[in-house]
Scaffold this motif. Structure first.
Motif, PDB file in Angstrom:
ATOM      1  N   ASN A  66       0.848  -1.186   0.000  1.00 46.31           N
ATOM      2  CA  ASN A  66       0.000   0.000   0.000  1.00 46.31           C
ATOM      3  C   ASN A  66       0.888   1.241   0.000  1.00 46.31           C
ATOM      4  O   ASN A  66       1.845   1.337   0.756  1.00 46.31           O
ATOM      5  N   GLY A  67       0.551   2.180  -0.847  1.00 47.79           N
ATOM      6  CA  GLY A  67       1.334   3.397  -0.948  1.00 47.79           C
ATOM      7  C   GLY A  67       0.766   4.516  -0.103  1.00 47.79           C
ATOM      8  O   GLY A  67      -0.292   4.377   0.524  1.00 47.79           O
ATOM      9  N   PRO A  68       1.438   5.654  -0.071  1.00 50.88           N
ATOM     10  CA  PRO A  68       0.935   6.816   0.668  1.00 50.88           C
ATOM     11  C   PRO A  68      -0.371   7.325   0.074  1.00 50.88           C
ATOM     12  O   PRO A  68      -0.638   7.132  -1.116  1.00 50.88           O
ATOM     13  N   ARG A  69      -1.181   7.925   0.885  1.00 45.03           N
ATOM     14  CA  ARG A  69      -2.473   8.438   0.457  1.00 45.03           C
ATOM     15  C   ARG A  69      -2.524   9.937   0.615  1.00 45.03           C
ATOM     16  O   ARG A  69      -1.829  10.491   1.461  1.00 45.03           O
ATOM     17  N   PRO A  70      -3.313  10.645  -0.204  1.00 45.78           N
ATOM     18  CA  PRO A  70      -4.184  10.076  -1.234  1.00 45.78           C
ATOM     19  C   PRO A  70      -3.393   9.506  -2.405  1.00 45.78           C
ATOM     20  O   PRO A  70      -2.278   9.948  -2.693  1.00 45.78           O
ATOM     21  N   ALA A  71      -3.971   8.505  -3.054  1.00 48.39           N
ATOM     22  CA  ALA A  71      -3.318   7.830  -4.164  1.00 48.39           C
ATOM     23  C   ALA A  71      -3.353   8.698  -5.416  1.00 48.39           C
ATOM     24  O   ALA A  71      -4.255   9.528  -5.606  1.00 48.39           O
ATOM     25  N   ARG A  72      -2.368   8.479  -6.300  1.00 45.88           N
ATOM     26  CA  ARG A  72      -2.277   9.222  -7.550  1.00 45.88           C
ATOM     27  C   ARG A  72      -1.818   8.280  -8.669  1.00 45.88           C
ATOM     28  O   ARG A  72      -0.975   7.415  -8.462  1.00 45.88           O
ATOM     29  N   ARG A 139     -15.990   6.047   0.631  1.00 43.44           N
ATOM     30  CA  ARG A 139     -15.094   6.142   1.786  1.00 43.44           C
ATOM     31  C   ARG A 139     -15.865   5.892   3.087  1.00 43.44           C
ATOM     32  O   ARG A 139     -15.402   5.171   3.975  1.00 43.44           O
ATOM     33  N   THR A 140     -17.053   6.497   3.182  1.00 46.00           N
ATOM     34  CA  THR A 140     -17.867   6.321   4.385  1.00 46.00           C
ATOM     35  C   THR A 140     -18.306   4.877   4.546  1.00 46.00           C
ATOM     36  O   THR A 140     -18.240   4.299   5.646  1.00 46.00           O
ATOM     37  N   LEU A 141     -18.728   4.258   3.448  1.00 40.88           N
ATOM     38  CA  LEU A 141     -19.191   2.866   3.512  1.00 40.88           C
ATOM     39  C   LEU A 141     -18.058   1.920   3.900  1.00 40.88           C
ATOM     40  O   LEU A 141     -18.252   0.999   4.707  1.00 40.88           O
ATOM     41  N   VAL A 142     -16.865   2.137   3.353  1.00 47.47           N
ATOM     42  CA  VAL A 142     -15.733   1.284   3.699  1.00 47.47           C
ATOM     43  C   VAL A 142     -15.355   1.492   5.162  1.00 47.47           C
ATOM     44  O   VAL A 142     -15.070   0.532   5.893  1.00 47.47           O
ATOM     45  N   ALA A 143     -15.363   2.747   5.617  1.00 45.65           N
ATOM     46  CA  ALA A 143     -15.046   3.027   7.020  1.00 45.65           C
ATOM     47  C   ALA A 143     -16.057   2.388   7.965  1.00 45.65           C
ATOM     48  O   ALA A 143     -15.724   2.017   9.099  1.00 45.65           O
ATOM     49  N   ASP A 144     -17.303   2.241   7.504  1.00 43.11           N
ATOM     50  CA  ASP A 144     -18.359   1.621   8.303  1.00 43.11           C
ATOM     51  C   ASP A 144     -18.400   0.099   8.138  1.00 43.11           C
ATOM     52  O   ASP A 144     -19.376  -0.541   8.554  1.00 43.11           O
ATOM     53  N   ASP A 145     -17.370  -0.456   7.501  1.00 46.41           N
ATOM     54  CA  ASP A 145     -17.270  -1.901   7.284  1.00 46.41           C
ATOM     55  C   ASP A 145     -18.436  -2.418   6.442  1.00 46.41           C
ATOM     56  O   ASP A 145     -19.010  -3.476   6.718  1.00 46.41           O
ATOM     57  N   ASP A 173     -20.780  -8.703  -3.341  1.00 43.14           N
ATOM     58  CA  ASP A 173     -20.265  -9.519  -2.242  1.00 43.14           C
ATOM     59  C   ASP A 173     -18.939 -10.182  -2.629  1.00 43.14           C
ATOM     60  O   ASP A 173     -18.009 -10.250  -1.821  1.00 43.14           O
ATOM     61  N   GLY A 174     -18.858 -10.641  -3.879  1.00 44.27           N
ATOM     62  CA  GLY A 174     -17.642 -11.300  -4.332  1.00 44.27           C
ATOM     63  C   GLY A 174     -16.457 -10.363  -4.495  1.00 44.27           C
ATOM     64  O   GLY A 174     -15.301 -10.794  -4.408  1.00 44.27           O
ATOM     65  N   LEU A 175     -16.745  -9.085  -4.736  1.00 48.61           N
ATOM     66  CA  LEU A 175     -15.683  -8.099  -4.952  1.00 48.61           C
ATOM     67  C   LEU A 175     -15.401  -7.248  -3.717  1.00 48.61           C
ATOM     68  O   LEU A 175     -14.533  -6.371  -3.762  1.00 48.61           O
ATOM     69  N   ALA A 176     -16.102  -7.499  -2.627  1.00 44.74           N
ATOM     70  CA  ALA A 176     -15.991  -6.638  -1.448  1.00 44.74           C
ATOM     71  C   ALA A 176     -14.558  -6.516  -0.945  1.00 44.74           C
ATOM     72  O   ALA A 176     -14.139  -5.452  -0.477  1.00 44.74           O
ATOM     73  N   PHE A 177     -13.780  -7.596  -1.060  1.00 46.08           N
ATOM     74  CA  PHE A 177     -12.405  -7.567  -0.555  1.00 46.08           C
ATOM     75  C   PHE A 177     -11.509  -6.628  -1.349  1.00 46.08           C
ATOM     76  O   PHE A 177     -10.414  -6.274  -0.911  1.00 46.08           O
ATOM     77  N   ARG A 178     -11.980  -6.174  -2.537  1.00 48.10           N
ATOM     78  CA  ARG A 178     -11.203  -5.252  -3.363  1.00 48.10           C
ATOM     79  C   ARG A 178     -11.577  -3.793  -3.111  1.00 48.10           C
ATOM     80  O   ARG A 178     -11.033  -2.885  -3.751  1.00 48.10           O
ATOM     81  N   ALA A 179     -12.485  -3.540  -2.194  1.00 48.10           N
ATOM     82  CA  ALA A 179     -12.966  -2.176  -1.950  1.00 48.10           C
ATOM     83  C   ALA A 179     -11.855  -1.193  -1.588  1.00 48.10           C
ATOM     84  O   ALA A 179     -11.875  -0.043  -2.044  1.00 48.10           O
ATOM     85  N   PRO A 180     -10.854  -1.561  -0.763  1.00 50.99           N
ATOM     86  CA  PRO A 180      -9.783  -0.596  -0.473  1.00 50.99           C
ATOM     87  C   PRO A 180      -9.042  -0.139  -1.729  1.00 50.99           C
ATOM     88  O   PRO A 180      -8.672   1.034  -1.849  1.00 50.99           O
ATOM     89  N   GLY A 181      -8.820  -1.050  -2.660  1.00 49.27           N
ATOM     90  CA  GLY A 181      -8.184  -0.669  -3.917  1.00 49.27           C
ATOM     91  C   GLY A 181      -9.063   0.245  -4.739  1.00 49.27           C
ATOM     92  O   GLY A 181      -8.573   1.154  -5.423  1.00 49.27           O
ATOM     93  N   LEU A 182     -10.378   0.007  -4.705  1.00 44.82           N
ATOM     94  CA  LEU A 182     -11.304   0.884  -5.406  1.00 44.82           C
ATOM     95  C   LEU A 182     -11.218   2.303  -4.866  1.00 44.82           C
ATOM     96  O   LEU A 182     -11.230   3.275  -5.638  1.00 44.82           O
ATOM     97  N   VAL A 183     -11.139   2.455  -3.553  1.00 45.28           N
ATOM     98  CA  VAL A 183     -10.995   3.793  -2.966  1.00 45.28           C
ATOM     99  C   VAL A 183      -9.745   4.467  -3.515  1.00 45.28           C
ATOM    100  O   VAL A 183      -9.766   5.650  -3.900  1.00 45.28           O
ATOM    101  N   ALA A 184      -8.643   3.730  -3.578  1.00 45.66           N
ATOM    102  CA  ALA A 184      -7.401   4.301  -4.113  1.00 45.66           C
ATOM    103  C   ALA A 184      -7.571   4.712  -5.569  1.00 45.66           C
ATOM    104  O   ALA A 184      -7.130   5.799  -5.982  1.00 45.66           O
ATOM    105  N   ASP A 185      -8.216   3.864  -6.375  1.00 46.34           N
ATOM    106  CA  ASP A 185      -8.427   4.211  -7.785  1.00 46.34           C
ATOM    107  C   ASP A 185      -9.305   5.457  -7.933  1.00 46.34           C
ATOM    108  O   ASP A 185      -9.065   6.298  -8.806  1.00 46.34           O
TER     109      ASP A 185
END
Length: 259
Positions: A66-72, A139-145, A173-185
């Motif tokens: 994981n790189g520094p945020r915000p991502a670019r 961001r809010t949804l990911v923070a709220d798990d 549901d199948g892609l939920a584990f990729r949500a942090p990467g989506l936030v970065a994108d």
């Protein structure tokens, strides 16, 4: 075909993982948002008899760091450059969706290690403000798990038609584990300058691919890139969506472009 996995350290110290199979001139694949590198296994197998196929794990998705945020995207471009530097000769590069934007940022920075490009619907028309409200909600949804709800929010924002919940929810549901990467994108995409006219300096021969059944952002993005990149030509793949379900026509198009 046997796959081997290696790592390289990017300019900011982030560990980048990449997978290689086959022999021949290097062909690098940069994956899109949410999908895993496993989505490209069939494509890589089709290309591996004639190319050394290298599939990069983009940062913030794992197993890369994981790189520094915000991502670019400019930072991700240095990841691609780090992988290219390990290959020993100029490569062909195929960037899919957000991976295409990474590729374009890298080529604007330094195209010296690349022979030709192929890009599948890099979503340039979504750059800048359009998805800023979506990013805030996600961001809010990911923070709220609630990562699956974040995926639903994303698809609802970008697709032309509404996917019935009985289909969308299992997908989310199948892609939920990729949500942090989506936030970065989405951080990368909303921070990106929507004025892509400087990319007219990218003079590499470039194939712009799109699917016949894709959403309008994909079609409009390819049209904008066609009018911007001086050595681009476009090809529509019949029966394909933004994430192509059949790798065979993609492989055929890449072989034709890179031969």
């Amino acid at each position: 075909m046997t796959q081997r996995t290696d790592t390289v350290t990017s300019a900011d110290g982030t560990r980048i993982v990449f997978h290689t199979r086959g022999e021949g001139p290097p062909l690098v694949i940069v994956h899109g948002a949410l999908v895993t590198t496993g989505n490209y296994d069939d494509l890589a197998e089709l290309l591996a008899p004639d190319y050394r196929v290298v599939v990069i794990e983009r940062r913030d998705y794992g197993p890369s760091g994981n790189g520094p945020r915000p991502a670019r995207f400019s930072t991700q471009a240095t990841d691609l450059a780090a992988v290219l530097a390990t290959l020993g000769e100029p490569a062909f590069v195929f960037g899919h969706s957000a991976g295409g934007l990474v590729t374009l940022h890298a080529m604007h920075r330094d195209p010296s290690m690349v022979r030709r490009l192929a890009l599948y619907e890099p979503p340039v028309v979504l750059a800048g403000p359009p998805l800023a409200p979506t990013l805030a909600t996600i961001r809010t949804l990911v923070a709220d798990d609630r990562p699956a709800d974040a995926i639903v929010e994303f698809f609802t924002a970008i697709m032309d038609s509404v996917i019935p919940d009985e289909h969308l929810r299992p997908l989310a549901d199948g892609l939920a584990f990729r949500a942090p990467g989506l936030v970065a994108d989405l951080e990368c995409l909303t921070a990106m300058d929507p004025d892509i006219s400087p990319w007219s300096a990218i003079t590499l021969p470039t194939l712009l691919l799109s699917g016949e059944l894709t959403d309008s952002y994909g079609t409009k993005s390819v049209e904008l890139l066609q009018s911007t990149l001086p050595r681009a030509h476009s090809l529509v793949l019949p029966g394909q969506y933004h994430n192509p379900e059949d790798p065979a026509p993609v492989a055929a198009a890449l072989r034709e472009c890179f031969r």
